[in-house]
Motif scaffolding. Structure first.
Motif, short mmCIF file in Angstrom:
data_model
loop_
_atom_site.label_atom_id
_atom_site.label_comp_id
_atom_site.label_asym_id
_atom_site.label_seq_id
_atom_site.Cartn_x
_atom_site.Cartn_y
_atom_site.Cartn_z
N ASP A 31 31.23 -16.98 -20.95
CA ASP A 31 31.14 -17.55 -19.60
C ASP A 31 31.90 -18.88 -19.50
O ASP A 31 32.50 -19.18 -18.47
CB ASP A 31 29.67 -17.79 -19.22
N ASN A 32 31.84 -19.65 -20.57
CA ASN A 32 32.46 -20.98 -20.58
C ASN A 32 32.99 -21.27 -21.97
O ASN A 32 32.25 -21.71 -22.86
CB ASN A 32 31.45 -22.04 -20.18
N PRO A 33 34.27 -21.04 -22.22
CA PRO A 33 34.85 -21.25 -23.56
C PRO A 33 34.71 -22.68 -24.07
O PRO A 33 34.83 -22.91 -25.27
CB PRO A 33 36.32 -20.87 -23.38
N GLN A 34 34.45 -23.62 -23.18
CA GLN A 34 34.30 -25.02 -23.60
C GLN A 34 32.83 -25.41 -23.79
O GLN A 34 32.52 -26.59 -24.02
CB GLN A 34 34.92 -25.94 -22.53
N ALA A 35 31.94 -24.46 -23.74
CA ALA A 35 30.51 -24.77 -23.82
C ALA A 35 30.17 -25.43 -25.16
O ALA A 35 30.76 -25.12 -26.19
CB ALA A 35 29.68 -23.50 -23.64
N GLU A 36 29.18 -26.31 -25.12
CA GLU A 36 28.68 -26.97 -26.32
C GLU A 36 27.91 -25.96 -27.18
O GLU A 36 27.12 -25.16 -26.66
CB GLU A 36 27.77 -28.14 -25.94
N THR A 37 28.13 -25.98 -28.48
CA THR A 37 27.47 -25.01 -29.37
C THR A 37 26.43 -25.64 -30.29
O THR A 37 25.65 -24.92 -30.91
CB THR A 37 28.53 -24.31 -30.26
N ARG A 38 26.40 -26.97 -30.38
CA ARG A 38 25.55 -27.64 -31.35
C ARG A 38 24.08 -27.27 -31.21
O ARG A 38 23.37 -27.07 -32.21
CB ARG A 38 25.71 -29.15 -31.20
N ALA A 39 23.61 -27.14 -29.98
CA ALA A 39 22.19 -26.83 -29.77
C ALA A 39 21.84 -25.44 -30.31
O ALA A 39 20.73 -25.22 -30.78
CB ALA A 39 21.84 -26.92 -28.29
N PHE A 40 22.80 -24.51 -30.25
CA PHE A 40 22.56 -23.19 -30.83
C PHE A 40 22.42 -23.29 -32.35
O PHE A 40 21.58 -22.62 -32.96
CB PHE A 40 23.70 -22.23 -30.47
N GLY A 41 23.25 -24.14 -32.96
CA GLY A 41 23.16 -24.34 -34.40
C GLY A 41 21.83 -24.97 -34.81
O GLY A 41 21.23 -24.57 -35.82
N ASP A 42 21.38 -25.93 -34.04
CA ASP A 42 20.09 -26.57 -34.34
C ASP A 42 18.96 -25.56 -34.21
O ASP A 42 18.03 -25.53 -35.04
CB ASP A 42 19.85 -27.74 -33.40
N TYR A 43 19.02 -24.75 -33.17
CA TYR A 43 17.97 -23.74 -32.98
C TYR A 43 17.99 -22.75 -34.13
O TYR A 43 16.93 -22.36 -34.66
CB TYR A 43 18.18 -23.01 -31.64
N PHE A 44 19.17 -22.32 -34.53
CA PHE A 44 19.33 -21.37 -35.63
C PHE A 44 18.72 -21.92 -36.92
O PHE A 44 17.92 -21.24 -37.59
CB PHE A 44 20.83 -21.11 -35.81
N THR A 45 19.06 -23.15 -37.28
CA THR A 45 18.55 -23.73 -38.52
C THR A 45 17.04 -23.84 -38.48
O THR A 45 16.35 -23.53 -39.46
CB THR A 45 19.19 -25.12 -38.75
N GLU A 46 16.51 -24.28 -37.35
CA GLU A 46 15.06 -24.41 -37.21
C GLU A 46 14.37 -23.05 -37.27
O GLU A 46 13.31 -22.89 -37.89
CB GLU A 46 14.73 -25.11 -35.89
N HIS A 47 14.98 -22.06 -36.63
CA HIS A 47 14.40 -20.70 -36.61
C HIS A 47 14.33 -20.13 -38.04
O HIS A 47 13.29 -19.60 -38.45
CB HIS A 47 15.26 -19.80 -35.73
N ILE A 48 15.42 -20.24 -38.79
CA ILE A 48 15.42 -19.70 -40.15
C ILE A 48 14.42 -20.45 -41.01
O ILE A 48 13.70 -19.85 -41.83
CB ILE A 48 16.83 -19.77 -40.76
N TRP A 49 14.35 -21.75 -40.86
CA TRP A 49 13.41 -22.54 -41.64
C TRP A 49 11.96 -22.14 -41.34
O TRP A 49 11.13 -22.00 -42.25
CB TRP A 49 13.63 -24.02 -41.35
N GLU A 50 11.67 -21.91 -40.08
CA GLU A 50 10.33 -21.48 -39.68
C GLU A 50 9.98 -20.13 -40.30
O GLU A 50 8.90 -19.93 -40.86
CB GLU A 50 10.24 -21.38 -38.16
N ARG A 51 10.91 -19.17 -40.23
CA ARG A 51 10.63 -17.84 -40.78
C ARG A 51 10.56 -17.89 -42.31
O ARG A 51 9.76 -17.18 -42.92
CB ARG A 51 11.71 -16.84 -40.34
N ALA A 52 11.39 -18.72 -42.94
CA ALA A 52 11.33 -18.85 -44.40
C ALA A 52 9.97 -19.35 -44.85
O ALA A 52 9.39 -18.84 -45.82
CB ALA A 52 12.44 -19.79 -44.88
N ASN A 53 9.43 -20.32 -44.14
CA ASN A 53 8.12 -20.85 -44.51
C ASN A 53 7.01 -19.84 -44.24
O ASN A 53 6.05 -19.75 -45.02
CB ASN A 53 7.86 -22.16 -43.77
N PHE A 54 7.15 -19.06 -43.17
CA PHE A 54 6.16 -18.02 -42.91
C PHE A 54 6.11 -17.02 -44.05
O PHE A 54 5.04 -16.68 -44.59
CB PHE A 54 6.48 -17.30 -41.59
#
Length: 314
Positions: free
Chosen positions: A189-212
């Motif tokens: 939709d927007n080739p210039q969109a910011e991606t950092r927040a997706f990376g932060d969510y990804f890292t947090e998501h994997i960390w949460e599942r790893a601990n579970f």
């Protein structure tokens, strides 16, 4: 200070030093360990990075971790082209395990897919990769679905065993594929969109599942198994795999080679549950019983992330 008092204090000091060393050694042994595996390598074009750039960034992130060895689970239809074959050769040359993820990525629980059809598709997938030096007869079920009836589950287990295959189970399942879908949709939709927040969510998501799953491992087995994490060969990992791997090490986990993790005897276990599949630890918990409050089905899916990602505007 007399000689007797000096000897007493010196002995106490030495004992404290030995205890500190023993504790440090114990903590080192008890550090959770995690190996990385990737499903579905492909040469599809996606936003932001070309297929080659995406692949090179994932490989570079692994080299940056002292040439961390991973296992690549190949779905034949996604690489059955010149670019796909080049990709496989690059991973093979880098020393990674190359393993089977079927040709067509069938959903084994579908009524139209019986064990014979599913097995024929596994063998078709093998045709594309068995010539590679890193090929190992390990099979990962698409969607981690291993059979919804006793007949399907046990028949395919027999086929795999007689052909020298082992089931390449995972201990940590997650939904990186769903985060990647939303990231790619945003960039389309927007080739210039910011991606950092997706990376932060990804890292947090994997960390949460790893601990579970690590907590589940302790509850079931009294130890932290050498974990095997399922990720996907996608744009999300091309952009943020470095961050994820560094996050694990910063938080006290050890990155280990895939071959080391798969050697643990826990990965030879075949839980007697239906429907079969999901994370191995999930299946072991279901088999034992008493974990109903902790388990959901499917174990991981985009539906569990949608509401939160919507709220964050991702």
């Amino acid at each position: 200070m007399n000689r007797k008092e000096f000897i007493r204090l010196a002995s106490a000091f030495c004992l404290c030093m030995l205890q500190d060393k023993a504790i440090a050694g114990f903590e080192e042994i008890e550090k959770p360990q995690v190996a990385i595996t990737f499903d579905d390598p492909n040469s599809y074009e996606r936003p932001l990075l070309s297929a080659r750039q995406r692949d090179e960034k994932i490989l570079a992130a692994l080299r940056g971790q002292e040439n961390l060895q991973v296992a690549l689970f190949v779905c034949g239809k996604r690489v059955d082209n010149p670019a796909g074959r080049d990709l496989l050769h690059a991973w093979n040359s880098a020393g990674h395990i190359i393993a089977n993820h079927s040709y067509s990525h069938y959903y084994f629980h579908a009524d139209t897919i019986d064990a014979a059809k599913f097995w024929a598709d596994i063998r078709k997938g093998e045709e594309l990769i068995r010539h590679l030096s890193g090929f190992e007869r390990m099979f990962r079920f698409p969607f981690l679905k291993e059979g919804d009836t006793v007949v399907k589950r046990d028949t395919i287990r027999t086929f795999l065993r007689e052909a020298g295959y082992r089931n390449a189970a995972v201990s940590i399942d997650a939904s990186d594929w769903y985060i990647d879908q939303r990231l790619c949709a945003r960039l389309e939709d927007n080739p210039q969109a910011e991606t950092r927040a997706f990376g932060d969510y990804f890292t947090e998501h994997i960390w949460e599942r790893a601990n579970f799953y690590n907590a589940l491992s302790h509850a079931l087995l009294g130890r932290s198994v050498p974990h095997i994490l399922l990720l996907h060969h996608n744009l999300l990992n091309a952009l943020f795999l470095d961050d994820l791997l560094n996050s694990f090490t910063r938080k006290g986990w050890r990155l280990i080679d895939a071959a080391t993790a798969f050697a643990d005897p826990v990965y030879r276990m075949q839980p007697d549950v239906l429907p079969a599949g999901e994370s191995l630890l999930w299946s072991l918990a279901k088999e034992r019983g008493g974990f109903e409050a902790r388990l959901r089905y499917p174990a991981e899916d985009g539906r569990y992330e949608k509401e939160r990602m919507d709220a964050l505007g991702l």
